[in-house]
Scaffold this motif. Structure first.
Motif, PDB file in Angstrom:
ATOM      1  N   PRO A   1       0.839  -1.202   0.000  1.00  0.00           N
ATOM      2  CA  PRO A   1       0.000   0.000   0.000  1.00  0.00           C
ATOM      3  C   PRO A   1       0.879   1.260   0.000  1.00  0.00           C
ATOM      4  O   PRO A   1       1.976   1.263   0.568  1.00  0.00           O
ATOM      5  N   ARG A   2       0.368   2.319  -0.587  1.00  0.00           N
ATOM      6  CA  ARG A   2       1.078   3.601  -0.541  1.00  0.00           C
ATOM      7  C   ARG A   2       0.542   4.371   0.658  1.00  0.00           C
ATOM      8  O   ARG A   2      -0.215   5.329   0.530  1.00  0.00           O
ATOM      9  N   PHE A   3       0.940   3.920   1.853  1.00  0.00           N
ATOM     10  CA  PHE A   3       0.519   4.600   3.067  1.00  0.00           C
ATOM     11  C   PHE A   3       1.022   6.044   3.070  1.00  0.00           C
ATOM     12  O   PHE A   3       2.083   6.354   2.524  1.00  0.00           O
ATOM     13  N   GLY A   4       0.257   6.906   3.736  1.00  0.00           N
ATOM     14  CA  GLY A   4       0.598   8.325   3.768  1.00  0.00           C
ATOM     15  C   GLY A   4       1.895   8.647   4.472  1.00  0.00           C
ATOM     16  O   GLY A   4       2.432   9.747   4.324  1.00  0.00           O
ATOM     17  N   VAL A   5       2.427   7.704   5.248  1.00  0.00           N
ATOM     18  CA  VAL A   5       3.696   7.940   5.941  1.00  0.00           C
ATOM     19  C   VAL A   5       4.894   7.773   4.999  1.00  0.00           C
ATOM     20  O   VAL A   5       6.021   8.099   5.370  1.00  0.00           O
ATOM     21  N   ILE A   6       4.658   7.281   3.809  1.00  0.00           N
ATOM     22  CA  ILE A   6       5.753   7.083   2.853  1.00  0.00           C
ATOM     23  C   ILE A   6       6.006   8.392   2.115  1.00  0.00           C
ATOM     24  O   ILE A   6       5.098   8.957   1.504  1.00  0.00           O
ATOM     25  N   ASN A   7       7.220   8.874   2.175  1.00  0.00           N
ATOM     26  CA  ASN A   7       7.589  10.137   1.535  1.00  0.00           C
ATOM     27  C   ASN A   7       7.831   9.891   0.048  1.00  0.00           C
ATOM     28  O   ASN A   7       8.828   9.287  -0.349  1.00  0.00           O
ATOM     29  N   GLU A   8       6.908  10.372  -0.784  1.00  0.00           N
ATOM     30  CA  GLU A   8       6.991  10.111  -2.218  1.00  0.00           C
ATOM     31  C   GLU A   8       8.212  10.771  -2.849  1.00  0.00           C
ATOM     32  O   GLU A   8       8.850  10.191  -3.740  1.00  0.00           O
ATOM     33  N   ARG A   9       8.529  11.977  -2.406  1.00  0.00           N
ATOM     34  CA  ARG A   9       9.664  12.681  -3.013  1.00  0.00           C
ATOM     35  C   ARG A   9      10.971  11.993  -2.662  1.00  0.00           C
ATOM     36  O   ARG A   9      11.819  11.761  -3.532  1.00  0.00           O
ATOM     37  N   ARG A  10      11.142  11.660  -1.402  1.00  0.00           N
ATOM     38  CA  ARG A  10      12.395  11.033  -0.973  1.00  0.00           C
ATOM     39  C   ARG A  10      12.605   9.692  -1.669  1.00  0.00           C
ATOM     40  O   ARG A  10      13.719   9.354  -2.071  1.00  0.00           O
ATOM     41  N   HIS A  11      11.532   8.922  -1.798  1.00  0.00           N
ATOM     42  CA  HIS A  11      11.657   7.588  -2.389  1.00  0.00           C
ATOM     43  C   HIS A  11      11.357   7.565  -3.888  1.00  0.00           C
ATOM     44  O   HIS A  11      11.351   6.488  -4.493  1.00  0.00           O
TER      45      HIS A  11
ATOM     46  N   ALA B   1       8.250   2.633  -7.637  1.00  0.00           N
ATOM     47  CA  ALA B   1       9.555   3.171  -7.240  1.00  0.00           C
ATOM     48  C   ALA B   1      10.584   2.056  -7.363  1.00  0.00           C
ATOM     49  O   ALA B   1      10.247   0.864  -7.286  1.00  0.00           O
ATOM     50  N   SER B   2      11.834   2.439  -7.542  1.00  0.00           N
ATOM     51  CA  SER B   2      12.932   1.482  -7.577  1.00  0.00           C
ATOM     52  C   SER B   2      13.628   1.474  -6.227  1.00  0.00           C
ATOM     53  O   SER B   2      13.855   2.531  -5.631  1.00  0.00           O
ATOM     54  N   VAL B   3      13.944   0.273  -5.742  1.00  0.00           N
ATOM     55  CA  VAL B   3      14.678   0.156  -4.491  1.00  0.00           C
ATOM     56  C   VAL B   3      16.150   0.437  -4.780  1.00  0.00           C
ATOM     57  O   VAL B   3      16.755  -0.245  -5.605  1.00  0.00           O
TER      58      VAL B   3
ATOM     59  N   SER C   1      19.894   0.454  -5.286  1.00  0.00           N
ATOM     60  CA  SER C   1      20.987  -0.540  -5.289  1.00  0.00           C
ATOM     61  C   SER C   1      20.509  -1.991  -5.288  1.00  0.00           C
ATOM     62  O   SER C   1      21.329  -2.898  -5.125  1.00  0.00           O
ATOM     63  N   GLU C   2      19.213  -2.238  -5.472  1.00  0.00           N
ATOM     64  CA  GLU C   2      18.732  -3.619  -5.368  1.00  0.00           C
ATOM     65  C   GLU C   2      18.155  -4.165  -6.679  1.00  0.00           C
ATOM     66  O   GLU C   2      17.732  -5.308  -6.749  1.00  0.00           O
ATOM     67  N   ARG C   3      18.052  -3.377  -7.697  1.00  0.00           N
ATOM     68  CA  ARG C   3      17.491  -3.809  -8.985  1.00  0.00           C
ATOM     69  C   ARG C   3      16.090  -4.408  -8.822  1.00  0.00           C
ATOM     70  O   ARG C   3      15.726  -5.384  -9.467  1.00  0.00           O
ATOM     71  N   LEU C   4      15.319  -3.812  -7.931  1.00  0.00           N
ATOM     72  CA  LEU C   4      13.944  -4.227  -7.702  1.00  0.00           C
ATOM     73  C   LEU C   4      13.021  -3.025  -7.807  1.00  0.00           C
ATOM     74  O   LEU C   4      13.382  -1.926  -7.391  1.00  0.00           O
ATOM     75  N   GLN C   5      11.826  -3.257  -8.358  1.00  0.00           N
ATOM     76  CA  GLN C   5      10.784  -2.232  -8.385  1.00  0.00           C
ATOM     77  C   GLN C   5       9.665  -2.626  -7.433  1.00  0.00           C
ATOM     78  O   GLN C   5       9.395  -3.805  -7.242  1.00  0.00           O
ATOM     79  N   VAL C   6       9.039  -1.614  -6.871  1.00  0.00           N
ATOM     80  CA  VAL C   6       7.901  -1.840  -5.986  1.00  0.00           C
ATOM     81  C   VAL C   6       6.702  -1.082  -6.542  1.00  0.00           C
ATOM     82  O   VAL C   6       6.807   0.107  -6.861  1.00  0.00           O
ATOM     83  N   TYR C   7       5.568  -1.783  -6.667  1.00  0.00           N
ATOM     84  CA  TYR C   7       4.315  -1.150  -7.082  1.00  0.00           C
ATOM     85  C   TYR C   7       3.515  -0.796  -5.831  1.00  0.00           C
ATOM     86  O   TYR C   7       3.390  -1.615  -4.915  1.00  0.00           O
ATOM     87  N   PHE C   8       2.969   0.404  -5.824  1.00  0.00           N
ATOM     88  CA  PHE C   8       2.208   0.887  -4.670  1.00  0.00           C
ATOM     89  C   PHE C   8       0.739   1.043  -5.043  1.00  0.00           C
ATOM     90  O   PHE C   8       0.417   1.697  -6.042  1.00  0.00           O
ATOM     91  N   ILE C   9      -0.128   0.456  -4.231  1.00  0.00           N
ATOM     92  CA  ILE C   9      -1.576   0.603  -4.393  1.00  0.00           C
ATOM     93  C   ILE C   9      -2.011   1.851  -3.633  1.00  0.00           C
ATOM     94  O   ILE C   9      -1.790   1.961  -2.423  1.00  0.00           O
ATOM     95  N   ASP C  10      -2.631   2.786  -4.338  1.00  0.00           N
ATOM     96  CA  ASP C  10      -2.986   4.061  -3.717  1.00  0.00           C
ATOM     97  C   ASP C  10      -4.450   4.401  -3.954  1.00  0.00           C
ATOM     98  O   ASP C  10      -5.061   3.987  -4.957  1.00  0.00           O
ATOM     99  N   ASN C  11      -5.003   5.134  -3.002  1.00  0.00           N
ATOM    100  CA  ASN C  11      -6.366   5.627  -3.072  1.00  0.00           C
ATOM    101  C   ASN C  11      -6.508   6.678  -1.975  1.00  0.00           C
ATOM    102  O   ASN C  11      -6.140   6.440  -0.833  1.00  0.00           O
ATOM    103  N   GLU C  12      -7.014   7.847  -2.314  1.00  0.00           N
ATOM    104  CA  GLU C  12      -7.055   8.950  -1.343  1.00  0.00           C
ATOM    105  C   GLU C  12      -7.932   8.631  -0.135  1.00  0.00           C
ATOM    106  O   GLU C  12      -7.619   9.015   0.991  1.00  0.00           O
ATOM    107  N   GLU C  13      -9.013   7.921  -0.351  1.00  0.00           N
ATOM    108  CA  GLU C  13      -9.929   7.598   0.739  1.00  0.00           C
ATOM    109  C   GLU C  13      -9.275   6.681   1.766  1.00  0.00           C
ATOM    110  O   GLU C  13      -9.476   6.835   2.975  1.00  0.00           O
ATOM    111  N   TYR C  14      -8.472   5.737   1.294  1.00  0.00           N
ATOM    112  CA  TYR C  14      -7.946   4.701   2.177  1.00  0.00           C
ATOM    113  C   TYR C  14      -6.505   4.899   2.627  1.00  0.00           C
ATOM    114  O   TYR C  14      -6.122   4.425   3.701  1.00  0.00           O
ATOM    115  N   PHE C  15      -5.679   5.564   1.834  1.00  0.00           N
ATOM    116  CA  PHE C  15      -4.254   5.548   2.140  1.00  0.00           C
ATOM    117  C   PHE C  15      -3.590   6.919   2.261  1.00  0.00           C
ATOM    118  O   PHE C  15      -2.389   6.991   2.516  1.00  0.00           O
ATOM    119  N   LYS C  16      -4.329   7.990   2.130  1.00  0.00           N
ATOM    120  CA  LYS C  16      -3.709   9.309   2.204  1.00  0.00           C
ATOM    121  C   LYS C  16      -3.322   9.689   3.635  1.00  0.00           C
ATOM    122  O   LYS C  16      -2.331  10.385   3.870  1.00  0.00           O
TER     123      LYS C  16
END
Length: 271
Positions: A45-55, A82-84, A86-101
């Motif tokens: 989930p793309r929880f609101g505590v995750i800093n989009e700019r930093r990551h 987002a890409s992790v 140095s790990e060559r991995l991508q992460v997909y984030f599920i987002d929705n303003e009602e549930y995860f902002k």
């Protein structure tokens, strides 16, 4: 593991969350399997505590734009990636303003569980699986970590039971001793039945607490993993009573070969 497709669905992962047994394994297991030749995808989930700019999260327009029906209400699905480092991995984030902002993960400022955590879990499960279909990426294994991922097995095995995209996928559930106080909304079974998921799972969710969420995931599991050395005794007893194949706790430094063998022998019958 060459060519095998493994879908990892987690609710906590380094570097987006502080280090815990779950957040560490959510990174290390996919990395280890990718290094062994597996094709992996990671969702959280793309929880609101995750800093989009930093990551450096950014929206994937071609995957966003779907509406998911949750409890008879349309909810827009937004996909970010987002890409992790140095790990060559991508992460997909599920987002929705009602549930995860909101700027909190599971509870409000007073430590009370959000009343819509059940809907958040349902939205997350449906969002992951619909996005995987849109990617046209058919998984061999669906591995879930964390109680908010616990609705994914039910959707794989019931909601998509007749869907050739998921009907051969094996489900693995990682178990952690990360209990929460209280219960989810008592209407969760009713909301699941709206999607045709009823019957046995409603028996597990009469009292939708931490134990019930784990047991409802294990109800559909082909195998389980002990993500920590000690997990609740009631869950241990369930694993034994249902004869679910179990991988015992394995320290992070030993996971590479251990998981390769576990997936091959317990899920893919490769001896």
């Amino acid at each position: 593991m060459d060519g095998k497709r493994i879908l990892y669905v987690t609710t906590e992962m380094i570097p987006y969350f502080p280090e815990t047994p779950m957040s560490l394994q959510s990174l290390r297991i996919p990395k280890a399997m990718s290094d062994k030749g597996a094709d992996v995808r990671i969702f959280m989930p793309r929880f609101g505590v995750i800093n989009e700019r930093r990551h450096q999260l950014h929206e994937v327009i071609r995957l966003s734009g779907m509406n998911l029906i949750i409890n008879d209400m349309d909810q827009p699905l937004i996909i970010k990636v987002a890409s992790v480092p140095s790990e060559r991995l991508q992460v997909y984030f599920i987002d929705n303003e009602e549930y995860f902002k909101r700027k909190s993960v599971y509870t409000d400022k007073e430590g009370k569980m959000f009343d819509d955590n059940d809907e958040r879990a349902i939205f997350f499960a449906k969002g992951v699986l619909e996005t995987v279909k849109k990617l046209n990426w058919k998984p061999d294994v669906v591995h879930v970590l964390g109680w908010m991922s616990s609705m994914v097995p039910a959707y794989v095995k019931e909601y998509y039971a007749e869907d050739s995209f998921f009907n051969e996928a094996k489900v693995v559930v990682s178990l952690f001793d990360n209990s929460f106080e209280g219960e989810l909304n008592a209407e969760i079974s009713k909301k699941l039945s709206f999607d045709g998921i009823d019957g046995a799972i409603s028996d597990y969710l009469q009292k939708p607490d931490f134990e019930a969420m784990n047991l409802s995931a294990l109800r559909y599991a082909d195998a389980a993993v002990k993500g920590e050395e000690f997990i609740p005794e009631a869950i241990n007893k369930y694993l034994q009573s249902e004869n679910i194949p179990v991988m015992e706790y394995c320290p992070v430094e030993g996971i590479s070969e251990a998981y390769k063998i576990f997936y091959a022998e317990e899920l893919m019958n490769e001896n």
